[in-house]
Design an enzyme around this catalytic site. Structure first.
Site, PDB file in Angstrom:
ATOM      1  N   SER A   1       0.876  -0.970   0.068  1.00 55.73           N
ATOM      2  CA  SER A   1       0.104   0.002   0.114  1.00 55.73           C
ATOM      3  C   SER A   1       0.945   1.072  -0.166  1.00 55.73           C
ATOM      4  O   SER A   1       2.234   1.206   0.270  1.00 55.73           O
ATOM      5  CB  SER A   1      -0.726   0.097   1.257  1.00 55.73           C
TER       6      SER A   1
ATOM      7  N   TYR B   1      -1.192  -0.640  10.727  1.00 59.17           N
ATOM      8  CA  TYR B   1      -1.376  -0.887   9.332  1.00 59.17           C
ATOM      9  C   TYR B   1      -0.378  -0.493   8.746  1.00 59.17           C
ATOM     10  O   TYR B   1       0.238  -1.418   7.825  1.00 59.17           O
ATOM     11  CB  TYR B   1      -2.967  -0.200   8.771  1.00 59.17           C
TER      12      TYR B   1
HETATM   13  N1  NAP Z   1      -8.640  -0.706  -0.899  1.00 62.62           N
HETATM   14  C1  NAP Z   1      -7.618   0.086  -0.828  1.00 62.62           C
HETATM   15  O1  NAP Z   1      -7.741   1.309  -0.596  1.00 62.62           O
HETATM   16  C2  NAP Z   1      -6.181  -0.317  -0.475  1.00 62.62           C
HETATM   17  C3  NAP Z   1      -5.112   0.364  -0.788  1.00 62.62           C
HETATM   18  C4  NAP Z   1      -3.845   0.019  -0.687  1.00 62.62           C
HETATM   19  C5  NAP Z   1      -3.589  -1.351  -0.238  1.00 62.62           C
HETATM   20  N2  NAP Z   1      -4.850  -2.086  -0.233  1.00 62.62           N
HETATM   21  C6  NAP Z   1      -4.542  -3.531   0.141  1.00 62.62           C
HETATM   22  O2  NAP Z   1      -5.215  -4.451  -0.751  1.00 62.62           O
HETATM   23  C7  NAP Z   1      -5.547  -5.788  -0.245  1.00 62.62           C
HETATM   24  C8  NAP Z   1      -6.861  -5.833  -0.347  1.00 62.62           C
HETATM   25  O3  NAP Z   1      -7.683  -5.177   0.273  1.00 62.62           O
HETATM   26  P1  NAP Z   1      -9.276  -4.768  -0.179  1.00 62.62           P
HETATM   27  O4  NAP Z   1      -9.148  -3.173  -0.142  1.00 62.62           O
HETATM   28  O5  NAP Z   1      -9.548  -5.314  -1.458  1.00 62.62           O
HETATM   29  O6  NAP Z   1     -10.021  -5.072   1.061  1.00 62.62           O
HETATM   30  P2  NAP Z   1     -11.516  -6.072   1.144  1.00 62.62           P
HETATM   31  O7  NAP Z   1     -12.507  -5.592   0.100  1.00 62.62           O
HETATM   32  O8  NAP Z   1     -11.805  -6.059   2.611  1.00 62.62           O
HETATM   33  O9  NAP Z   1     -10.771  -7.479   0.909  1.00 62.62           O
HETATM   34  C9  NAP Z   1      -9.833  -8.205   1.828  1.00 62.62           C
HETATM   35  C10 NAP Z   1      -9.858  -9.598   1.360  1.00 62.62           C
HETATM   36  O10 NAP Z   1      -8.912 -10.078   2.099  1.00 62.62           O
HETATM   37  C11 NAP Z   1      -9.540 -11.440   2.749  1.00 62.62           C
HETATM   38  N3  NAP Z   1      -9.010 -11.613   4.304  1.00 62.62           N
HETATM   39  C12 NAP Z   1      -8.964 -10.911   5.028  1.00 62.62           C
HETATM   40  N4  NAP Z   1      -8.345 -11.523   6.306  1.00 62.62           N
HETATM   41  C13 NAP Z   1      -8.148 -12.835   5.732  1.00 62.62           C
HETATM   42  C14 NAP Z   1      -7.499 -14.171   6.596  1.00 62.62           C
HETATM   43  N5  NAP Z   1      -7.035 -14.046   7.822  1.00 62.62           N
HETATM   44  N6  NAP Z   1      -7.330 -14.996   5.627  1.00 62.62           N
HETATM   45  C15 NAP Z   1      -7.859 -15.037   4.508  1.00 62.62           C
HETATM   46  N7  NAP Z   1      -8.379 -13.917   3.711  1.00 62.62           N
HETATM   47  C16 NAP Z   1      -8.389 -12.981   4.384  1.00 62.62           C
HETATM   48  C17 NAP Z   1     -11.010 -11.189   2.937  1.00 62.62           C
HETATM   49  O11 NAP Z   1     -11.575 -12.287   3.007  1.00 62.62           O
HETATM   50  P3  NAP Z   1     -13.050 -12.134   3.883  1.00 62.62           P
HETATM   51  O12 NAP Z   1     -13.772 -11.532   2.840  1.00 62.62           O
HETATM   52  O13 NAP Z   1     -13.334 -13.642   4.231  1.00 62.62           O
HETATM   53  O14 NAP Z   1     -13.057 -11.381   5.083  1.00 62.62           O
HETATM   54  C18 NAP Z   1     -11.084 -10.475   1.436  1.00 62.62           C
HETATM   55  O15 NAP Z   1     -11.211 -11.308   0.457  1.00 62.62           O
HETATM   56  C19 NAP Z   1      -5.087  -5.528   1.253  1.00 62.62           C
HETATM   57  O16 NAP Z   1      -3.816  -5.927   1.472  1.00 62.62           O
HETATM   58  C20 NAP Z   1      -5.114  -4.232   1.346  1.00 62.62           C
HETATM   59  O17 NAP Z   1      -4.151  -3.803   2.477  1.00 62.62           O
HETATM   60  C21 NAP Z   1      -5.933  -1.579  -0.326  1.00 62.62           C
END
Ligand code: NAP
Length: 297
Positions: free
Chosen positions: A139, A152
């Site tokens: 991120s 985080y």
């Molecule tokens: N969105 C942003 O603005 C952003 C920006 C920078 C980086 N990121 C990074 O992108 C990645 C995805 O984030 P997102 O925004 O797409 O979030 P999200 O929509 O909340 O999705 C997170 C995913 O990770 C899974 N997950 C969480 N804990 C887990 C565990 N213990 N074991 C297996 N799966 C798990 C969730 O599964 P469940 O559905 O079962 O909870 C879900 O499929 C993360 O690493 C985040 O830090 C996001």
């Protein structure tokens, strides 16, 4: 069938979009889901897009579950996947003073320890084949730390360190390791994070949490994570991928400003943004005038 790629956390947000996007590009995608119910969402989304995505159940915070999942994946792929996208993650909000050891450990387990554990599971086959890719979704928080998301940021800064070391260690075996550093996109991550905000009663930071709550609630209105999918696709398809892909205008500008500003100035700006500091009276007057002019239009 195309090269096999595992996407962890493929049931929501960036992981779901990436799993579908890579399947559309012809990859043999295996997404991980924590429950059969959420796996159903992935399968349905793939069907709606006219592609096929396989899945395994895996909780990346649980070593036994992860070993079981990657043993199954080795069977499904005839020895192990060509690539892994370590995407599963969450964001633990809260002032450092308010976040418990348990919550901090959970944050590091999922965002930092799990990608390293998964690398250990897939690397022997990748080294043997002298071919493979590990893409870690970090991120912009791995480069720029904001208040109230310290743990985080720590998990993502740690992931950057582990990824940098791994990239050098495995290069001679033909395995490429890439960091993706997205800015903010409209996924459920922040609304989910809201549930994890520490108890506000009696907190010295209550006012900032109220403000953070409003911002986190609005985060799902941001644009969809299509540029992140594009970056992952590039990292997989390029013969010589870049070491890092910084994704989004906000990520580029935040990283540039952080690199240019003295810490004291950027601390001030970050503190003012979350209501910890008041802007000086002259700046406050200019801002108030600008806001009045905008609302009277
Ligand atoms: N969105 C942003 O603005 C952003 C920006 C920078 C980086 N990121 C990074 O992108 C990645 C995805 O984030 P997102 O925004 O797409 O979030 P999200 O929509 O909340 O999705 C997170 C995913 O990770 C899974 N997950 C969480 N804990 C887990 C565990 N213990 N074991 C297996 N799966 C798990 C969730 O599964 P469940 O559905 O079962 O909870 C879900 O499929 C993360 O690493 C985040 O830090 C996001």
């Amino acid at each position: 069938m195309g090269k096999s790629v595992v996407v962890t956390g493929a049931t929501s947000g960036i992981g779901l979009a990436t799993a579908i996007g890579l399947a559309e590009s012809g990859y043999d995608v295996i997404g991980t889901a924590r429950t059969a119910e959420s796996a159903g969402l992935l399968v349905e989304a793939a069907e709606a897009a006219g592609v096929k995505v396989r899945y395994v159940l895996c909780d990346v915070a649980d070593a036994t579950s992860t070993v079981r999942a990657f043993t199954e994946i080795a069977t499904m792929t005839g020895g192990g996947p060509w690539a892994v996208v370590n995407n599963a993650g969450f964001a633990q909000p809260g002032a450092i003073e308010d976040v418990s050891d348990e919550a901090a450990r959970a944050q590091l387990e999922v965002n930092l320890i799990a990608p390293a554990r998964i690398a250990r599971l897939v690397l022997p086959a990748m080294r043997q084949r002298r071919d493979g890719r590990i893409i870690n979704i970090s991120s912009v928080s791995g480069r720029v730390t904001l208040p109230f998301v310290g743990w985080y940021a720590a998990s993502k800064r740690g992931l950057e360190g582990v990824t940098d070391a791994l990239r050098i260690e495995v290069a001679k075996f033909g395995v490429r390791v890439v960091l993706i550093q997205p800015g903010s996109y409209g996924t459920p991550i922040w609304q989910r994070g809201l549930q994890l905000l520490p108890d506000r009663t009696g907190s010295a930071y209550k006012q900032s949490y109220d403000l953070a709550g409003e911002v986190m609630n609005r985060a799902s209105e941001l644009s969809p994570p299509t540029p992140v999918v594009k970056a992952v696709r590039k990292a997989l398809a390029a013969p010589r991928p870049k070491d890092r892909y910084l994704v989004g205008f906000d990520a580029h500008s935040a990283a540039a400003v952080e690199a240019l500003l003295p810490t004291r100035v950027s601390d001030y700006a970050k503190g003012a943004a979350v209501g910890l500091r008041q802007p000086p009276p002259v700046l406050a007057a200019i801002l108030a005038r600008l806001t009045r002019r905008r609302t009277s239009r």
